[in-house]
Structures are given as structure tokens and as C-alpha cells.
Design an enzyme around this catalytic site. Structure first.
Site, mmCIF file in Angstrom:
data_model
loop_
_atom_site.group_PDB
_atom_site.id
_atom_site.type_symbol
_atom_site.label_atom_id
_atom_site.label_comp_id
_atom_site.label_asym_id
_atom_site.label_seq_id
_atom_site.Cartn_x
_atom_site.Cartn_y
_atom_site.Cartn_z
ATOM 1 N N ARG A 13 1.151 6.643 8.643
ATOM 2 C CA ARG A 13 0.394 5.987 9.714
ATOM 3 C C ARG A 13 1.242 5.556 10.906
ATOM 4 O O ARG A 13 0.732 4.943 11.825
ATOM 5 C CB ARG A 13 -0.350 4.763 9.112
ATOM 6 C CG ARG A 13 -1.394 5.200 8.091
ATOM 7 C CD ARG A 13 -2.050 4.071 7.310
ATOM 8 N NE ARG A 13 -2.870 4.668 6.240
ATOM 9 C CZ ARG A 13 -2.364 5.007 5.049
ATOM 10 N NH1 ARG A 13 -1.086 4.789 4.762
ATOM 11 N NH2 ARG A 13 -3.124 5.594 4.127
ATOM 12 N N VAL A 42 5.379 9.247 -3.747
ATOM 13 C CA VAL A 42 5.031 10.295 -4.729
ATOM 14 C C VAL A 42 6.162 11.316 -4.850
ATOM 15 O O VAL A 42 5.996 12.377 -5.435
ATOM 16 C CB VAL A 42 3.702 10.993 -4.294
ATOM 17 C CG1 VAL A 42 2.550 10.006 -4.375
ATOM 18 C CG2 VAL A 42 3.806 11.582 -2.882
ATOM 19 N N ALA A 51 5.921 4.613 2.125
ATOM 20 C CA ALA A 51 6.471 5.847 2.725
ATOM 21 C C ALA A 51 7.644 5.585 3.671
ATOM 22 O O ALA A 51 8.496 6.453 3.887
ATOM 23 C CB ALA A 51 5.351 6.584 3.453
ATOM 24 N N HIS A 98 0.875 5.423 -7.080
ATOM 25 C CA HIS A 98 0.039 6.518 -6.551
ATOM 26 C C HIS A 98 0.418 7.850 -7.174
ATOM 27 O O HIS A 98 0.179 8.907 -6.597
ATOM 28 C CB HIS A 98 0.168 6.578 -5.014
ATOM 29 C CG HIS A 98 -0.504 5.428 -4.341
ATOM 30 N ND1 HIS A 98 -0.318 5.126 -3.020
ATOM 31 C CD2 HIS A 98 -1.359 4.492 -4.822
ATOM 32 C CE1 HIS A 98 -1.049 4.041 -2.703
ATOM 33 N NE2 HIS A 98 -1.674 3.641 -3.786
HETATM 34 C C1 BV8 Z 1 -9.244 3.020 -5.290
HETATM 35 C C2 BV8 Z 1 -3.066 10.430 -1.304
HETATM 36 C C3 BV8 Z 1 -11.061 2.369 -6.594
HETATM 37 C C4 BV8 Z 1 -1.824 10.678 -2.079
HETATM 38 C C5 BV8 Z 1 -2.958 8.039 -1.032
HETATM 39 C C6 BV8 Z 1 -12.617 0.858 3.073
HETATM 40 C C7 BV8 Z 1 -11.927 -0.324 3.219
HETATM 41 C C8 BV8 Z 1 -10.914 -0.668 2.314
HETATM 42 C C9 BV8 Z 1 -10.583 0.181 1.237
HETATM 43 C C10 BV8 Z 1 -11.275 1.359 1.103
HETATM 44 C C11 BV8 Z 1 -12.278 1.711 2.015
HETATM 45 N N1 BV8 Z 1 -12.759 2.920 1.632
HETATM 46 C C12 BV8 Z 1 -12.095 3.350 0.520
HETATM 47 C C13 BV8 Z 1 -11.184 2.401 0.196
HETATM 48 C C14 BV8 Z 1 -10.237 2.454 -0.952
HETATM 49 C C15 BV8 Z 1 -9.050 3.352 -0.570
HETATM 50 C C16 BV8 Z 1 -8.322 2.782 0.603
HETATM 51 O O1 BV8 Z 1 -7.601 1.810 0.481
HETATM 52 N N2 BV8 Z 1 -8.522 3.385 1.772
HETATM 53 C C17 BV8 Z 1 -7.881 2.802 2.959
HETATM 54 C C18 BV8 Z 1 -6.937 3.825 3.567
HETATM 55 C C19 BV8 Z 1 -8.993 2.396 3.927
HETATM 56 N N3 BV8 Z 1 -8.190 3.321 -1.744
HETATM 57 C C20 BV8 Z 1 -8.386 4.196 -2.741
HETATM 58 O O2 BV8 Z 1 -9.193 5.090 -2.736
HETATM 59 C C21 BV8 Z 1 -7.515 3.952 -3.988
HETATM 60 N N4 BV8 Z 1 -8.349 3.964 -5.126
HETATM 61 O O3 BV8 Z 1 -9.417 2.097 -4.552
HETATM 62 O O4 BV8 Z 1 -9.952 3.235 -6.403
HETATM 63 C C22 BV8 Z 1 -11.899 3.003 -7.588
HETATM 64 C C23 BV8 Z 1 -12.463 2.182 -8.540
HETATM 65 C C24 BV8 Z 1 -13.257 2.749 -9.488
HETATM 66 C C25 BV8 Z 1 -13.484 4.117 -9.481
HETATM 67 C C26 BV8 Z 1 -12.907 4.937 -8.517
HETATM 68 C C27 BV8 Z 1 -12.102 4.371 -7.561
HETATM 69 C C28 BV8 Z 1 -6.494 5.048 -4.150
HETATM 70 C C29 BV8 Z 1 -5.486 4.935 -3.091
HETATM 71 C C30 BV8 Z 1 -5.109 6.310 -2.685
HETATM 72 C C31 BV8 Z 1 -3.613 6.551 -2.849
HETATM 73 N N5 BV8 Z 1 -3.319 7.854 -2.275
HETATM 74 N N6 BV8 Z 1 -2.830 9.261 -0.478
HETATM 75 C C32 BV8 Z 1 -0.763 11.307 -1.206
HETATM 76 O O5 BV8 Z 1 -0.963 12.441 -0.805
HETATM 77 O O6 BV8 Z 1 0.246 10.618 -0.957
HETATM 78 S S1 BV8 Z 1 -2.665 6.732 -0.048
HETATM 79 C C33 BV8 Z 1 -1.405 7.080 1.043
HETATM 80 O O7 BV8 Z 1 -1.155 5.827 1.711
HETATM 81 C C34 BV8 Z 1 -0.074 7.448 0.404
HETATM 82 O O8 BV8 Z 1 -0.157 7.733 -0.956
HETATM 83 C C35 BV8 Z 1 0.801 6.214 0.619
HETATM 84 O O9 BV8 Z 1 1.475 5.919 -0.534
HETATM 85 C C36 BV8 Z 1 -0.226 5.170 0.896
HETATM 86 C C37 BV8 Z 1 0.261 3.931 1.595
HETATM 87 O O10 BV8 Z 1 0.848 4.308 2.822
HETATM 88 P P1 BV8 Z 1 2.268 3.638 3.186
HETATM 89 O O11 BV8 Z 1 3.222 3.943 2.082
HETATM 90 O O12 BV8 Z 1 2.072 2.220 3.530
HETATM 91 O O13 BV8 Z 1 2.702 4.490 4.458
HETATM 92 P P2 BV8 Z 1 2.330 4.198 5.964
HETATM 93 O O14 BV8 Z 1 2.682 5.420 6.746
HETATM 94 O O15 BV8 Z 1 0.941 3.656 6.049
HETATM 95 O O16 BV8 Z 1 3.319 3.004 6.383
HETATM 96 C C38 BV8 Z 1 4.725 3.241 6.379
HETATM 97 C C39 BV8 Z 1 5.354 2.088 7.144
HETATM 98 O O17 BV8 Z 1 6.771 2.238 7.081
HETATM 99 C C40 BV8 Z 1 4.993 2.086 8.623
HETATM 100 O O18 BV8 Z 1 4.594 0.780 8.998
HETATM 101 C C41 BV8 Z 1 6.286 2.481 9.343
HETATM 102 O O19 BV8 Z 1 6.450 1.821 10.568
HETATM 103 C C42 BV8 Z 1 7.335 2.042 8.364
HETATM 104 N N7 BV8 Z 1 8.570 2.836 8.383
HETATM 105 C C43 BV8 Z 1 8.710 4.168 8.603
HETATM 106 N N8 BV8 Z 1 10.010 4.516 8.465
HETATM 107 C C44 BV8 Z 1 10.688 3.371 8.165
HETATM 108 C C45 BV8 Z 1 9.779 2.300 8.101
HETATM 109 N N9 BV8 Z 1 10.158 1.036 7.824
HETATM 110 C C46 BV8 Z 1 11.471 0.827 7.598
HETATM 111 N N10 BV8 Z 1 12.404 1.813 7.624
HETATM 112 C C47 BV8 Z 1 12.047 3.083 7.912
HETATM 113 N N11 BV8 Z 1 12.998 4.052 7.943
#
Ligand code: BV8
Length: 242
Positions: free
Chosen positions: A34, A101, A22, A117
Site C-alpha cells: 500500500r 509470506v 511487508a 497470513h
Molecule cells: C478475515 C493476500 C474473516 C495474501 C492478504 C472491510 C473493512 C474491514 C475489514 C474487512 C472489510 N472487508 C473485508 C475485510 C476483512 C479483510 C480485510 O482486512 N480487508 C482490508 C484490506 C479492508 N481481511 C480478511 O479477509 C482476513 N480474513 O478477516 O477472515 C473470516 C471469518 C470467518 C470466515 C471467513 C473469513 C484475511 C486477511 C488477508 C491476508 N492476505 N493478502 C498475499 O498475497 O500476500 S493481506 C495483505 O496485506 C498481505 O498479505 C500483507 O501481509 C497484508 C498487510 O499489509 P502490510 O504488511 O501492512 O503491507 P502494507 O504495504 O500495507 O504496509 C507496509 C508499510 O511498510 C507501509 O506503511 C510502508 O510505508 C512501510 N515500509 C515499506 N518499506 C519499509 C517500510 N517501513 C520501514 N522500512 C521499510 N524499508
């Protein structure tokens, strides 16, 4: 120094994969999740972006995605997206694996993009899977064929990733000499496993180091904005192409 180092690594690499999150889209006006101004600061993802929310509170789920889809209308690719598309044309990037997305990489001209995703630009029926127009989701319609609930083709928490995008990314990651990770906190599984699956050099471009990113041993970390850093690397590369 660091943009020059990355340019050097790109010149040396035969296959470079870029993994974006993102943070690659915030300079286009799309909030991330986040960071201090991220979406999840005010909304619990389980309530609006999970399989549970789709089943149990569909109205909130639908409103969350309608709002994000409508906000995309005012967003376009920024310079960093255009630079990555140019790098692909010059043979410097073989795949963009994105968690985003918004389809801004494709709008910028990148051809080889894996949407890990899914996206919030296309719609299907949750029950029968048939595709529907975006307008039908935006005006609260139900499925034309089976009266089921409409939803975007985004991967919700608890859903598996699209196998074609995942398999294509795995294939490229295994072949890559260089993986450039841009704008992601690496909090979400299984995408956050990808960098460690590569035998190549790992580079992290992010506004800040995050608790998870510190677990990886990146060969190079460039802290700052994606657009600015990509512009610096673009400068360093001159008219180099593969
Ligand atoms: C699955 C909805 C298996 C779509 C998203 C407990 C522990 C570990 C894992 C899990 C758990 N409980 C559940 C899980 C699995 C879960 C998961 O990982 N949860 C985490 C959060 C704890 N994962 C899932 O459910 C996945 N599926 O594992 O399936 C399975 C197997 C069999 C059968 C069934 C299932 C599915 C993943 C879900 C994907 N969907 N959201 C939406 O509406 O978008 S995830 C969501 O986070 C978004 O989609 C996004 O793509 C994703 C990742 O986020 P980032 O892109 O990293 O964004 P973030 O804000 O975090 O970071 C941005 C960074 O950029 C920041 O650091 C910021 O400082 C920096 N930044 C900002 N601006 C700039 C910049 N850097 C440089 N320049 C800039 N200008």
C-alpha cells in the site's frame, strides 16, 4: 534518542513480541502493498488475492502468485532480519508474528515465527487439501489426487487465519510487556487488532505514519527504514542479553 529508548525498553521487557509486515521485506527487494510503490497500486487485490479470484479467474490468480513466487528466488534476508534472529537467540524477542509470506525471517534464523497470513512457498490442492511441490504450481499442473486447483498456502482475502499461528500469537501478545510493530500499515483485519490487545508498551517502526497507525497510541514511534533502525538499536544494546 529513539533507538536508545527502544533498546532501554527491550532491556526492561521480560517478553517482547515483534509484529512485522511487508515493510520488513522491501529492503530485500520484495515490494509492499500500500505504499506509493506497492503491489496494490497496479493490481486490485480482490481480482488476484481473494477466495473469489481463486474461484472465478483462476488463471489471473495463478499468474499473480507464480510471478511473486519466482521473484522470491532472487531475494534473501537483509540485516534487519538477521538482527531480529540474533535478538531471539539473546532472549530479547520471544515471538515474531509476521504478515509476510516470504519466509525471510526463518531463512535469517528466527525459530519462533507465526505466519499469520501463511506463505507463498508451499502449495496445496484447494479441493482435497493435499500438499504439492512448488514446481507443480509453477508449471500449471492440477492436483495429482483429485484434479482440483493448486494454490499457495497463503491466507487470501475472505479466508480465516491459520488457527495455530493466530492462537500462538494471541497467547504471546497477552503476556508481552513490549510489542514492536515493524513495516506494516495496520490496514488488514484481524492482525491490525493485535497491538491494542497487549497491555504492554507499543512501539511503531515504519517509513511513515499511516492513517490507521495514527489511531494507535504508540509509546514510541521511529520513522525510517526498518533495517537502519534495527541496526541502530543493535548498536545501542551492545552485547546485552537476557
Ligand atoms: C478475515 C493476500 C474473516 C495474501 C492478504 C472491510 C473493512 C474491514 C475489514 C474487512 C472489510 N472487508 C473485508 C475485510 C476483512 C479483510 C480485510 O482486512 N480487508 C482490508 C484490506 C479492508 N481481511 C480478511 O479477509 C482476513 N480474513 O478477516 O477472515 C473470516 C471469518 C470467518 C470466515 C471467513 C473469513 C484475511 C486477511 C488477508 C491476508 N492476505 N493478502 C498475499 O498475497 O500476500 S493481506 C495483505 O496485506 C498481505 O498479505 C500483507 O501481509 C497484508 C498487510 O499489509 P502490510 O504488511 O501492512 O503491507 P502494507 O504495504 O500495507 O504496509 C507496509 C508499510 O511498510 C507501509 O506503511 C510502508 O510505508 C512501510 N515500509 C515499506 N518499506 C519499509 C517500510 N517501513 C520501514 N522500512 C521499510 N524499508
Amino acid at each position: 534518542m529513539t533507538a536508545e529508548t527502544l533498546a532501554h525498553l527491550m532491556k526492561q521487557s521480560n517478553r517482547t513480541v515483534v509484529l512485522t509486515g511487508a515493510g520488513m521485506s522491501t529492503e530485500s527487494g520484495i515490494p509492499d502493498f500500500r505504499s506509493s510503490t506497492g503491489l496494490w497500486r497496479n493490481i486490485n487485490p480482490r481480482i488476484v488475492a481473494s477466495t473469489e479470484s481463486l474461484q472465478k479467474n483462476y488463471e489471473q490468480f495463478r499468474e499473480f502468485y507464480q510471478t511473486r513466487m519466482n521473484s522470491l528466488n532472487n531475494c534473501k534476508p537483509h540485516e534487519g532480519h538477521l538482527i531480529l534472529a540474533d535478538f531471539e537467540k539473546r532472549g530479547l524477542v520471544s515471538l515474531i508474528a509476521t504478515q509476510n509470506v516470504d519466509q525471510l525471517h526463518q531463512q535469517a534464523g528466527s525459530k519462533n515465527v507465526a505466519e499469520l497470513h501463511g506463505n507463498i512457498v508451499t502449495i496445496r490442492c484447494q479441493k482435497c487439501g493435499k500438499p504439492h511441490a512448488k514446481e507443480q504450481f509453477l508449471n500449471n499442473s492440477i492436483c495429482t489426487y483429485c484434479s482440483g486447483k493448486l494454490r499457495p498456502n497463503v491466507v487470501l482475502f475472505g479466508e480465516t487465519l491459520p488457527s495455530e499461528a493466530w492462537d500462538r500469537t494471541l497467547h504471546e501478545i497477552h503476556q508481552a510487556d513490549l510489542v514492536i510493530v515493524i513495516g506494516t500499515s495496520l490496514e488488514v483485519y484481524p492482525v491490525n487488532q493485535l497491538p491494542s490487545m497487549s497491555k504492554g508498551k507499543l512501539v511503531y517502526i515504519n517509513r511513515e505514519q499511516t492513517s490507521t497507525s495514527l489511531h494507535y497510541s504508540f509509546d514510541l514511534v521511529l520513522e525510517g527504514s526498518a533495517g537502519k533502525i534495527l541496526a541502530d538499536v543493535y548498536q545501542e544494546l551492545g552485547d546485552f542479553e537476557k
